[in-house]
Design a protein around this motif. Sequence first.
Motif, PDB file in Angstrom:
ATOM      1  N   MET A  77       0.916  -1.225   0.085  1.00 38.15           N
ATOM      2  CA  MET A  77      -0.110   0.122   0.003  1.00 38.15           C
ATOM      3  C   MET A  77       0.907   1.287   0.047  1.00 38.15           C
ATOM      4  O   MET A  77       1.979   1.237   0.275  1.00 38.15           O
ATOM      5  CB  MET A  77      -0.844  -0.001   1.126  1.00 38.15           C
ATOM      6  N   ASP A  78       0.436   2.369  -0.267  1.00 41.97           N
ATOM      7  CA  ASP A  78       0.761   3.604  -0.125  1.00 41.97           C
ATOM      8  C   ASP A  78       0.975   4.440   0.990  1.00 41.97           C
ATOM      9  O   ASP A  78       0.066   4.136   1.831  1.00 41.97           O
ATOM     10  CB  ASP A  78       0.360   4.621  -1.252  1.00 41.97           C
ATOM     11  N   SER A  79       1.799   5.018   1.306  1.00 44.19           N
ATOM     12  CA  SER A  79       1.818   6.236   2.499  1.00 44.19           C
ATOM     13  C   SER A  79       0.453   7.014   2.301  1.00 44.19           C
ATOM     14  O   SER A  79       0.111   7.565   1.490  1.00 44.19           O
ATOM     15  CB  SER A  79       2.977   6.894   2.505  1.00 44.19           C
ATOM     16  N   PHE A  80       0.105   7.442   3.498  1.00 45.87           N
ATOM     17  CA  PHE A  80      -1.040   8.270   3.602  1.00 45.87           C
ATOM     18  C   PHE A  80      -0.548   9.878   3.473  1.00 45.87           C
ATOM     19  O   PHE A  80      -1.350  10.677   3.289  1.00 45.87           O
ATOM     20  CB  PHE A  80      -1.697   8.283   4.856  1.00 45.87           C
TER      21      PHE A  80
ATOM     22  N   ARG B 161       5.004  -0.193   2.356  1.00 45.01           N
ATOM     23  CA  ARG B 161       4.890  -1.259   1.238  1.00 45.01           C
ATOM     24  C   ARG B 161       5.210  -2.610   1.792  1.00 45.01           C
ATOM     25  O   ARG B 161       4.602  -3.778   1.105  1.00 45.01           O
ATOM     26  CB  ARG B 161       5.948  -0.573   0.398  1.00 45.01           C
ATOM     27  N   LYS B 162       6.044  -2.864   2.414  1.00 44.50           N
ATOM     28  CA  LYS B 162       6.478  -4.294   3.050  1.00 44.50           C
ATOM     29  C   LYS B 162       5.519  -4.935   3.455  1.00 44.50           C
ATOM     30  O   LYS B 162       4.159  -4.466   4.257  1.00 44.50           O
ATOM     31  CB  LYS B 162       7.730  -4.143   4.259  1.00 44.50           C
TER      32      LYS B 162
ATOM     33  N   GLY C  48      11.051  11.403   0.527  1.00 36.71           N
ATOM     34  CA  GLY C  48      10.365  10.205   0.542  1.00 36.71           C
ATOM     35  C   GLY C  48      11.033   9.117  -0.349  1.00 36.71           C
ATOM     36  O   GLY C  48      11.515   9.376  -1.598  1.00 36.71           O
ATOM     37  N   LYS C  49      10.755   7.932  -0.069  1.00 34.42           N
ATOM     38  CA  LYS C  49      11.505   6.612  -0.925  1.00 34.42           C
ATOM     39  C   LYS C  49      10.159   6.221  -1.725  1.00 34.42           C
ATOM     40  O   LYS C  49      10.479   4.898  -1.942  1.00 34.42           O
ATOM     41  CB  LYS C  49      11.876   5.992   0.310  1.00 34.42           C
ATOM     42  N   LYS C  50       9.367   6.901  -2.063  1.00 32.84           N
ATOM     43  CA  LYS C  50       8.446   6.088  -3.140  1.00 32.84           C
ATOM     44  C   LYS C  50       8.807   5.510  -4.315  1.00 32.84           C
ATOM     45  O   LYS C  50       8.525   4.456  -4.525  1.00 32.84           O
ATOM     46  CB  LYS C  50       7.072   7.312  -3.441  1.00 32.84           C
ATOM     47  N   ALA C  51       9.748   6.240  -4.831  1.00 33.71           N
ATOM     48  CA  ALA C  51      10.475   5.839  -6.049  1.00 33.71           C
ATOM     49  C   ALA C  51      11.339   4.660  -5.955  1.00 33.71           C
ATOM     50  O   ALA C  51      11.615   3.869  -6.922  1.00 33.71           O
ATOM     51  CB  ALA C  51      11.142   6.810  -6.719  1.00 33.71           C
ATOM     52  N   LEU C  52      11.929   4.509  -4.657  1.00 36.94           N
ATOM     53  CA  LEU C  52      12.801   3.426  -4.505  1.00 36.94           C
ATOM     54  C   LEU C  52      12.322   2.158  -3.552  1.00 36.94           C
ATOM     55  O   LEU C  52      12.828   1.251  -3.146  1.00 36.94           O
ATOM     56  CB  LEU C  52      14.014   3.848  -3.858  1.00 36.94           C
ATOM     57  N   GLN C  53      11.040   2.254  -3.093  1.00 35.60           N
ATOM     58  CA  GLN C  53      10.687   1.442  -1.983  1.00 35.60           C
ATOM     59  C   GLN C  53      10.383  -0.063  -2.552  1.00 35.60           C
ATOM     60  O   GLN C  53      11.199  -1.147  -1.562  1.00 35.60           O
ATOM     61  CB  GLN C  53       8.942   1.744  -1.674  1.00 35.60           C
ATOM     62  N   ASP C  54      10.215  -0.287  -3.824  1.00 34.57           N
ATOM     63  CA  ASP C  54      10.374  -1.797  -4.034  1.00 34.57           C
ATOM     64  C   ASP C  54      11.754  -2.398  -4.272  1.00 34.57           C
ATOM     65  O   ASP C  54      12.126  -3.518  -3.894  1.00 34.57           O
ATOM     66  CB  ASP C  54       9.725  -1.917  -5.558  1.00 34.57           C
ATOM     67  N   ALA C  55      12.592  -1.602  -4.706  1.00 36.13           N
ATOM     68  CA  ALA C  55      14.333  -1.780  -4.823  1.00 36.13           C
ATOM     69  C   ALA C  55      14.661  -1.851  -3.347  1.00 36.13           C
ATOM     70  O   ALA C  55      15.598  -2.888  -3.268  1.00 36.13           O
ATOM     71  CB  ALA C  55      15.006  -0.698  -5.542  1.00 36.13           C
ATOM     72  N   ILE C  56      14.217  -1.391  -2.495  1.00 34.15           N
ATOM     73  CA  ILE C  56      14.906  -1.360  -1.136  1.00 34.15           C
ATOM     74  C   ILE C  56      14.442  -2.723  -0.565  1.00 34.15           C
ATOM     75  O   ILE C  56      15.017  -3.510  -0.074  1.00 34.15           O
ATOM     76  CB  ILE C  56      14.443  -0.056  -0.214  1.00 34.15           C
TER      77      ILE C  56
END
Length: 271
Positions: free
Chosen positions: A1-4, A42-43, A10-18
């Motif tokens: 899910m996304d942050s509110f 996201r986790k 912020g790490k929206k663009a890298l969250q999956d890579a992290i």
Amino acid sequence: MDSFMSWVGGKKALQDAIIDRFPLYYERYIEVFGGAGWVLFRKPPGLDFEVWNDRNSNLTNLYRCVREQPEALKEKLRYCLNAREDFNILAELHRNQSLSMFPDVERAAKFYQLIRLSYASGLDSFAAQPHSFWNDFPQIDLASRRLQKVVIENKDFEKLLAHYDRESSFFYCDPPYFATEGYYKDVGFTANDHIRLRDALLKCKGKFLVSYNDCPEIREIWSQEGILLEEISRMNNLAQRYDSGCQYAELLISNYNTHERKASAQQLTLF
């Protein structure tokens, strides 16, 4: 899910890579510089003991109100105006460190309004963009449910690391980037704190992953035995207006093999 919410750095663009670089095994997940919590949200939840921490007390109060009093928070936001005059009043309260005078939910609503209506979530200048707070309510509800079993802390990073460190702990750190310390006046992060963070992490028994801007100073600070540095890039959102496709170079710093999860998944696929 996304942050509110959105937040500086912020790490929206890298969250999956992290998340792809998380260790295979850990029992405690501690997000040391929580911010918008893009990685936490996201986790997958419920598989570990989770801690979200930020030294910014206005931000910590907002998270607690989202978790514990979402209906009261939404009611405070329901009739907020997207207006420069209102924004300027809030920005002045923030500059004077006066938001803490208000009760928790009202304080959280004012701080959320300030974040949402400021340019690039910088809290200083009015974005002058159309926005309805009502559209945020479903995401606030989702965030409230997601945070129910998350420990919310408001500690200095060094004290937090010492408190939660175990061999089974995993710390994700997204500190203020080098030479951007001025954006974080609320928490008083200085250039010397980059060294203090490194020294505190090197003492940890658990594993850690740190995201940083790729610059010579950070590479020199983290040139240590047993430390891995990986180059990675993301879209530079602020530069898209004049340079489409512009990338921002970052470093991922760890004390473990960040590709073990990917290697394990490939091995399982073979079998």
